[in-house]
Design a protein around this motif. Structure first.
Motif, PDB file in Angstrom:
ATOM      1  N   LEU A  15       7.647   3.544 -22.267  1.00 17.11           N
ATOM      2  CA  LEU A  15       6.229   3.769 -22.014  1.00 17.11           C
ATOM      3  C   LEU A  15       5.397   2.577 -22.486  1.00 17.11           C
ATOM      4  CD1 LEU A  15       4.005   5.780 -21.128  1.00 17.11           C
ATOM      5  CD2 LEU A  15       3.954   6.548 -23.509  1.00 17.11           C
ATOM      6  N   PHE A  16       5.709   2.064 -23.662  1.00 20.84           N
ATOM      7  CA  PHE A  16       4.997   0.905 -24.198  1.00 20.84           C
ATOM      8  C   PHE A  16       5.160  -0.314 -23.299  1.00 20.84           C
ATOM      9  CE2 PHE A  16       4.996  -2.867 -26.982  1.00 20.84           C
ATOM     10  CZ  PHE A  16       3.688  -2.805 -27.404  1.00 20.84           C
ATOM     11  N   THR A  17       6.380  -0.582 -22.847  1.00 20.84           N
ATOM     12  CA  THR A  17       6.597  -1.753 -21.991  1.00 20.84           C
ATOM     13  C   THR A  17       5.916  -1.573 -20.637  1.00 20.84           C
ATOM     14  OG1 THR A  17       8.717  -0.827 -21.325  1.00 20.84           O
ATOM     15  CG2 THR A  17       8.751  -2.465 -23.085  1.00 20.84           C
ATOM     16  N   MET A  18       5.924  -0.369 -20.088  1.00 21.25           N
ATOM     17  CA  MET A  18       5.251  -0.148 -18.812  1.00 21.25           C
ATOM     18  C   MET A  18       3.738  -0.308 -18.950  1.00 21.25           C
ATOM     19  SD  MET A  18       7.524   0.290 -16.543  1.00 21.25           S
ATOM     20  CE  MET A  18       6.630   0.997 -15.176  1.00 21.25           C
ATOM     21  N   MET A  23      -1.034  -3.445 -17.823  1.00 24.19           N
ATOM     22  CA  MET A  23      -2.240  -4.126 -18.288  1.00 24.19           C
ATOM     23  C   MET A  23      -2.233  -5.598 -17.883  1.00 24.19           C
ATOM     24  SD  MET A  23      -2.890  -2.455 -22.025  1.00 24.19           S
ATOM     25  CE  MET A  23      -4.047  -3.728 -22.457  1.00 24.19           C
ATOM     26  N   ASN A  24      -1.093  -6.245 -17.983  1.00 22.26           N
ATOM     27  CA  ASN A  24      -1.015  -7.651 -17.593  1.00 22.26           C
ATOM     28  C   ASN A  24      -1.263  -7.846 -16.101  1.00 22.26           C
ATOM     29  OD1 ASN A  24      -0.554  -8.733 -20.124  1.00 22.26           O
ATOM     30  ND2 ASN A  24       1.652  -8.427 -19.980  1.00 22.26           N
ATOM     31  N   THR A  25      -0.720  -6.965 -15.276  1.00 21.91           N
ATOM     32  CA  THR A  25      -0.965  -7.097 -13.842  1.00 21.91           C
ATOM     33  C   THR A  25      -2.424  -6.817 -13.500  1.00 21.91           C
ATOM     34  OG1 THR A  25      -0.207  -4.826 -13.533  1.00 21.91           O
ATOM     35  CG2 THR A  25       1.396  -6.583 -13.143  1.00 21.91           C
ATOM     36  N   MET A  26      -3.032  -5.842 -14.161  1.00 22.60           N
ATOM     37  CA  MET A  26      -4.443  -5.564 -13.904  1.00 22.60           C
ATOM     38  C   MET A  26      -5.316  -6.748 -14.306  1.00 22.60           C
ATOM     39  SD  MET A  26      -4.793  -2.716 -12.421  1.00 22.60           S
ATOM     40  CE  MET A  26      -6.524  -2.394 -12.640  1.00 22.60           C
ATOM     41  N   PHE A  28      -4.396  -9.852 -14.403  1.00 23.36           N
ATOM     42  CA  PHE A  28      -4.127 -10.908 -13.431  1.00 23.36           C
ATOM     43  C   PHE A  28      -4.925 -10.692 -12.158  1.00 23.36           C
ATOM     44  CE2 PHE A  28      -1.620 -12.282  -9.746  1.00 23.36           C
ATOM     45  CZ  PHE A  28      -1.618 -13.644  -9.983  1.00 23.36           C
ATOM     46  N   TRP A  29      -4.892  -9.468 -11.593  1.00 23.44           N
ATOM     47  CA  TRP A  29      -5.579  -9.236 -10.322  1.00 23.44           C
ATOM     48  C   TRP A  29      -7.090  -9.267 -10.494  1.00 23.44           C
ATOM     49  CZ3 TRP A  29      -3.139 -10.339  -6.271  1.00 23.44           C
ATOM     50  CH2 TRP A  29      -1.778 -10.090  -6.166  1.00 23.44           C
ATOM     51  N   ILE A  30      -7.595  -8.827 -11.635  1.00 18.67           N
ATOM     52  CA  ILE A  30      -9.037  -8.903 -11.872  1.00 18.67           C
ATOM     53  C   ILE A  30      -9.480 -10.366 -11.934  1.00 18.67           C
ATOM     54  CG2 ILE A  30     -10.807  -8.507 -13.619  1.00 18.67           C
ATOM     55  CD1 ILE A  30      -9.413  -5.820 -14.165  1.00 18.67           C
ATOM     56  N   LYS A  31      -8.673 -11.201 -12.582  1.00 18.12           N
ATOM     57  CA  LYS A  31      -9.033 -12.620 -12.658  1.00 18.12           C
ATOM     58  C   LYS A  31      -8.884 -13.314 -11.308  1.00 18.12           C
ATOM     59  CE  LYS A  31      -8.302 -13.468 -17.510  1.00 18.12           C
ATOM     60  NZ  LYS A  31      -7.579 -14.228 -18.530  1.00 18.12           N
ATOM     61  N   MET A  32      -7.949 -12.872 -10.487  1.00 19.00           N
ATOM     62  CA  MET A  32      -7.760 -13.512  -9.188  1.00 19.00           C
ATOM     63  C   MET A  32      -8.874 -13.144  -8.208  1.00 19.00           C
ATOM     64  SD  MET A  32      -5.154 -15.505  -9.004  1.00 19.00           S
ATOM     65  CE  MET A  32      -4.742 -15.578  -7.278  1.00 19.00           C
ATOM     66  N   TYR A  33      -9.328 -11.895  -8.220  1.00 20.08           N
ATOM     67  CA  TYR A  33     -10.211 -11.423  -7.170  1.00 20.08           C
ATOM     68  C   TYR A  33     -11.666 -11.281  -7.564  1.00 20.08           C
ATOM     69  CZ  TYR A  33      -6.289 -10.674  -4.116  1.00 20.08           C
ATOM     70  OH  TYR A  33      -5.195 -10.869  -3.326  1.00 20.08           O
TER      71      TYR A  33
END
Length: 52
Positions: A15-18, A23-26, A28-33
């Motif tokens: 659960l912690f790793t997921m 969070m890292n993908t979110m 990333f996408w917030i910074k990209m878009y």
């Protein structure tokens, strides 16, 4: 032979790793878009705008 970890340790670790990956993908996408919003935030938080 090594002792097996309890199943709840493994589930908490997964659960912690997921959560970390999600969070890292979110981030990333917030910074990209949303570069415009980030630029506005950077302009508002710029230290050069201080008036003494």
């Amino acid at each position: 032979m090594p002792q097996m970890a309890p199943i709840w340790w493994e589930s908490l670790f997964m659960l912690f790793t997921m959560i970390i990956i999600f969070m890292n993908t979110m981030i990333f996408w917030i910074k990209m878009y949303s570069p415009k919003k980030l630029n506005q935030l950077n302009k508002n938080l710029n230290m050069n705008n201080w008036k003494w």
